[in-house]
Design a protein around this motif. Structure first.
Motif, PDB file in Angstrom:
ATOM      1  N   ARG A  92      -7.106  -1.272  24.259  1.00 36.51           N
ATOM      2  CA  ARG A  92      -6.918  -2.448  23.401  1.00 36.51           C
ATOM      3  C   ARG A  92      -8.158  -2.704  22.554  1.00 36.51           C
ATOM      4  NH1 ARG A  92      -4.351  -3.993  28.327  1.00 36.51           N
ATOM      5  NH2 ARG A  92      -2.115  -4.278  28.031  1.00 36.51           N
ATOM      6  N   GLY A  93      -7.924  -2.999  21.287  1.00 35.47           N
ATOM      7  CA  GLY A  93      -9.031  -3.323  20.390  1.00 35.47           C
ATOM      8  C   GLY A  93      -9.613  -2.133  19.659  1.00 35.47           C
ATOM      9  N   GLY A  94      -9.003  -0.941  19.828  1.00 35.66           N
ATOM     10  CA  GLY A  94      -9.531   0.257  19.204  1.00 35.66           C
ATOM     11  C   GLY A  94      -9.117   0.399  17.752  1.00 35.66           C
ATOM     12  N   VAL A  95      -9.699   1.393  17.098  1.00 33.55           N
ATOM     13  CA  VAL A  95      -9.513   1.599  15.661  1.00 33.55           C
ATOM     14  C   VAL A  95      -8.060   1.884  15.300  1.00 33.55           C
ATOM     15  CG1 VAL A  95     -10.015   4.090  15.777  1.00 33.55           C
ATOM     16  CG2 VAL A  95     -10.499   2.800  13.664  1.00 33.55           C
ATOM     17  N   GLN A  96      -7.283   2.439  16.225  1.00 35.38           N
ATOM     18  CA  GLN A  96      -5.902   2.810  15.905  1.00 35.38           C
ATOM     19  C   GLN A  96      -5.043   1.614  15.535  1.00 35.38           C
ATOM     20  OE1 GLN A  96      -7.461   3.604  18.753  1.00 35.38           O
ATOM     21  NE2 GLN A  96      -7.346   5.813  19.140  1.00 35.38           N
ATOM     22  N   ALA A  97      -5.390   0.427  16.032  1.00 30.35           N
ATOM     23  CA  ALA A  97      -4.570  -0.769  15.793  1.00 30.35           C
ATOM     24  C   ALA A  97      -5.158  -1.669  14.719  1.00 30.35           C
ATOM     25  CB  ALA A  97      -4.400  -1.552  17.091  1.00 30.35           C
ATOM     26  N   MET A  98      -6.067  -1.152  13.901  1.00 25.56           N
ATOM     27  CA  MET A  98      -6.714  -1.964  12.881  1.00 25.56           C
ATOM     28  C   MET A  98      -6.180  -1.610  11.495  1.00 25.56           C
ATOM     29  SD  MET A  98     -10.613  -1.818  14.355  1.00 25.56           S
ATOM     30  CE  MET A  98     -11.220  -3.177  13.342  1.00 25.56           C
ATOM     31  N   ASP A  99      -6.395  -2.516  10.545  1.00 25.15           N
ATOM     32  CA  ASP A  99      -5.923  -2.338   9.181  1.00 25.15           C
ATOM     33  C   ASP A  99      -6.985  -2.808   8.188  1.00 25.15           C
ATOM     34  OD1 ASP A  99      -2.969  -1.584   9.617  1.00 25.15           O
ATOM     35  OD2 ASP A  99      -3.124  -3.434  10.781  1.00 25.15           O
ATOM     36  N   ASP A 100      -6.791  -2.392   6.939  1.00 26.10           N
ATOM     37  CA  ASP A 100      -7.556  -2.907   5.796  1.00 26.10           C
ATOM     38  C   ASP A 100      -9.068  -2.694   5.964  1.00 26.10           C
ATOM     39  OD1 ASP A 100      -5.062  -3.722   4.796  1.00 26.10           O
ATOM     40  OD2 ASP A 100      -5.194  -5.616   5.886  1.00 26.10           O
ATOM     41  N   ALA A 101      -9.872  -3.671   5.516  1.00 26.68           N
ATOM     42  CA  ALA A 101     -11.326  -3.495   5.497  1.00 26.68           C
ATOM     43  C   ALA A 101     -11.889  -3.318   6.905  1.00 26.68           C
ATOM     44  CB  ALA A 101     -11.985  -4.690   4.814  1.00 26.68           C
ATOM     45  N   ALA A 102     -11.341  -4.033   7.866  1.00 24.85           N
ATOM     46  CA  ALA A 102     -11.834  -3.908   9.238  1.00 24.85           C
ATOM     47  C   ALA A 102     -11.642  -2.482   9.748  1.00 24.85           C
ATOM     48  CB  ALA A 102     -11.110  -4.903  10.143  1.00 24.85           C
ATOM     49  N   HIS A 103     -10.494  -1.907   9.428  1.00 23.64           N
ATOM     50  CA  HIS A 103     -10.242  -0.521   9.816  1.00 23.64           C
ATOM     51  C   HIS A 103     -11.193   0.426   9.105  1.00 23.64           C
ATOM     52  CE1 HIS A 103      -8.195   3.417   9.132  1.00 23.64           C
ATOM     53  NE2 HIS A 103      -8.054   3.335  10.438  1.00 23.64           N
ATOM     54  N   GLY A 104     -11.432   0.187   7.812  1.00 24.94           N
ATOM     55  CA  GLY A 104     -12.306   1.061   7.048  1.00 24.94           C
ATOM     56  C   GLY A 104     -13.716   1.116   7.608  1.00 24.94           C
ATOM     57  N   VAL A 105     -14.250  -0.025   7.982  1.00 24.04           N
ATOM     58  CA  VAL A 105     -15.609  -0.072   8.524  1.00 24.04           C
ATOM     59  C   VAL A 105     -15.667   0.620   9.879  1.00 24.04           C
ATOM     60  CG1 VAL A 105     -17.422  -1.603   9.383  1.00 24.04           C
ATOM     61  CG2 VAL A 105     -16.247  -2.133   7.240  1.00 24.04           C
ATOM     62  N   ARG A 106     -14.701   0.354  10.737  1.00 23.02           N
ATOM     63  CA  ARG A 106     -14.684   0.986  12.064  1.00 23.02           C
ATOM     64  C   ARG A 106     -14.451   2.497  11.935  1.00 23.02           C
ATOM     65  NH1 ARG A 106     -12.913  -1.260  17.065  1.00 23.02           N
ATOM     66  NH2 ARG A 106     -13.497  -3.302  16.235  1.00 23.02           N
ATOM     67  N   LYS A 107     -13.552   2.876  11.026  1.00 22.29           N
ATOM     68  CA  LYS A 107     -13.254   4.306  10.858  1.00 22.29           C
ATOM     69  C   LYS A 107     -14.477   5.072  10.351  1.00 22.29           C
ATOM     70  CE  LYS A 107     -10.173   7.705  10.771  1.00 22.29           C
ATOM     71  NZ  LYS A 107      -8.954   7.628   9.959  1.00 22.29           N
ATOM     72  N   ALA A 108     -15.276   4.435   9.494  1.00 25.14           N
ATOM     73  CA  ALA A 108     -16.471   5.090   8.957  1.00 25.14           C
ATOM     74  C   ALA A 108     -17.432   5.492  10.062  1.00 25.14           C
ATOM     75  CB  ALA A 108     -17.161   4.173   7.949  1.00 25.14           C
ATOM     76  N   MET A 109     -17.469   4.714  11.132  1.00 22.95           N
ATOM     77  CA  MET A 109     -18.333   5.062  12.256  1.00 22.95           C
ATOM     78  C   MET A 109     -17.956   6.435  12.808  1.00 22.95           C
ATOM     79  SD  MET A 109     -18.715   3.091  15.924  1.00 22.95           S
ATOM     80  CE  MET A 109     -16.970   3.307  16.311  1.00 22.95           C
ATOM     81  N   PHE A 110     -16.665   6.689  12.942  1.00 20.62           N
ATOM     82  CA  PHE A 110     -16.210   7.976  13.452  1.00 20.62           C
ATOM     83  C   PHE A 110     -16.424   9.089  12.426  1.00 20.62           C
ATOM     84  CE2 PHE A 110     -13.813   4.867  15.918  1.00 20.62           C
ATOM     85  CZ  PHE A 110     -13.944   5.356  17.204  1.00 20.62           C
ATOM     86  N   MET A 111     -16.131   8.794  11.172  1.00 20.32           N
ATOM     87  CA  MET A 111     -16.262   9.821  10.147  1.00 20.32           C
ATOM     88  C   MET A 111     -17.710  10.283  10.007  1.00 20.32           C
ATOM     89  SD  MET A 111     -13.195  10.374   9.247  1.00 20.32           S
ATOM     90  CE  MET A 111     -13.554  11.509   7.911  1.00 20.32           C
ATOM     91  N   ASN A 112     -18.660   9.384  10.225  1.00 22.88           N
ATOM     92  CA  ASN A 112     -20.073   9.747  10.107  1.00 22.88           C
ATOM     93  C   ASN A 112     -20.512  10.733  11.189  1.00 22.88           C
ATOM     94  OD1 ASN A 112     -20.424   8.124   7.855  1.00 22.88           O
ATOM     95  ND2 ASN A 112     -21.127   6.356   9.043  1.00 22.88           N
TER      96      ASN A 112
END
Length: 427
Positions: A92-112
């Motif tokens: 619960r609370g992971g990047v898979q369930a996020m959207d929009d800007a919040a998802h983008g910021v969290r996803k960038a952590m993984f992409m880096n």
């Protein structure tokens, strides 16, 4: 009342086909990889409506449907995944369930984390760990490859991610990480075991995060553990320890899950031995890349992805109401004859001329990994699969004793019923 002949009102949407069942949960459970595609073929449609777990669900298949599904203006992930998967597979609370800007910021952590040099380092650790494991495998009469590779991957990814792993812990942590994906779709006691494994694994990773933050554990600044511990979300706050543990597991768990694909590679080399020579002679890595991609396309991993409709819209004359759950057929899309010539034929060379369409090939999601919900670890998957393919094709001597190698297509993820037993040569 007279009707205005020049009215500009939009035409009424046509009714979505229905599969006729009151609830299709059992049908989906009996045939998780084939149900969606078979119903679409029976109904002559790329979309139909049913109920899954008593909830109205629109099921879609094919490249055009995948392109629709990964449109962030049409769909959102919040509240889409069934609670049982949130409690096991995703957390619960992971990047898979996020959207929009919040998802983008969290996803960038993984992409880096997904730089070529870092992925290469993980590959080197994988090779080192596999080489060491071969000596143990050779000492046993037989080894179940699926179980053995999960341990190799657990050892390698923990070192790479900056997560301490004592030798005595390896069996336990391998078992816990495996349960998050290998038992995520289970029912009954095995489902509850997966939930318990999630609880204990989050405690473990949460402790790692807290030790890093307290200065009690020094980890490399380019490691996943460091990135998660120091990450600042879109709201300007650090992740709480529980959510940070979820995201650290979102690095460890999917990497260990590559074992599924590696077993599929072994199965492919057994079923299609002509692939061995090109892999052994592959000096530039091209064929290994084609082979890994074809394994991901041909063999089953997870059957579908889910989202919710963000706002009402129509597609191909069908109405998609706000809030409705939508399920995209991943396995069927990877075998769609409109995108793949002879889709039921195993042919790595097809990727020599593949058009790189991110919606016809969706084994780990579709669209753009950097901005959408395609898995950010896809490059890790390919790196590890290519290295494993070289080991299996010639880097390691082994025999495949008689066993039941039929894929258990009722299992999530599907693997050979035997787990793929091998007898490793000692020389």
């Amino acid at each position: 009342m007279k009707t205005n002949a020049h009215s500009t009102a939009a035409p009424a949407s046509r009714a979505l086909p229905r599969d006729g069942r009151l609830d299709a949960t059992l049908a989906l459970k009996r045939d998780p990889y084939g149900y969606l595609r078979s119903q679409c073929e029976r109904l002559g449609s790329d979309a139909f409506q049913t109920r899954i777990l008593l909830q109205r669900t629109i099921c879609i298949t094919g490249p055009q449907a995948a392109q629709l599904f990964y449109d962030p203006q049409r769909f959102m992930r919040k509240g889409a995944a069934p609670m049982r998967l949130q409690a096991t597979l995703f957390g619960r609370g992971g990047v898979q369930a996020m959207d929009d800007a919040a998802h983008g910021v969290r996803k960038a952590m993984f992409m880096n984390l997904m730089t070529p040099s870092r992925i290469g380092e993980l590959g080197d650790l994988f090779d080192e760990t596999w080489r060491a494991a071969m000596h143990r495998w050779a000492a046993a009469p037989r080894v179940e490859l699926y179980a053995a590779v999960r341990e190799v991957l657990t050892r390698a990814v923990c070192r790479w991610a900056g997560v301490p792993l004592a030798e005595a812990e390896v069996p336990l942590r391998t078992k816990q990480l495996s349960a998050l994906f290998d038992l995520a779709g289970a029912v009954g006691p095995w489902h509850w075991f997966s939930r318990y494994a999630r609880f204990r694994a989050q405690q473990w990773c949460g402790g790692v995060i807290e030790r890093i933050r307290a200065g009690q554990l020094a980890v490399p600044p380019d490691s996943a553990a460091y990135a998660v511990a120091r990450h600042v979300d879109a709201d300007g706050r650090r992740l709480d320890a529980r959510t940070a543990a979820v995201e650290l597991l979102n690095v460890l768990r999917p990497t260990v899950a590559v074992a599924v694909y590696i077993v599929h590679e072994a199965l492919a080399l057994h079923a299609f031995p002509a692939c061995r020579a090109p892999l052994r002679d592959d000096t530039d890595g091209r064929y290994a890349g084609w082979f890994a991609q074809e394994v991901r396309r041909f063999y089953p991993f997870f059957p579908a992805a889910v989202a919710r409709v963000r706002q009402d819209f129509d597609w191909q004359g069908w109405h998609f109401p706000k809030g409705r759950r939508v399920m995209l057929d991943l396995h069927g899309t990877n075998h769609d004859p409109r995108a793949w010539q002879e889709p039921l034929r195993f042919q790595p060379e097809r990727f020599a001329t593949w058009n790189d369409n991110p919606f016809s090939f969706v084994p780990q999601g579709g669209g753009n990994a950097a901005t959408g919900h395609r898995c950010p670890g896809e490059w890790i998957t390919l790196e590890l699969m290519q290295r494993a393919a070289r080991w299996l094709a010639g880097g390691m001597g082994y025999e495949v004793p008689p066993q039941d190698l039929a894929l258990d297509m009722t299992r999530l993820p599907a693997i050979p019923k035997s787990g793929f037993m091998i007898a490793v040569h000692g020389d």
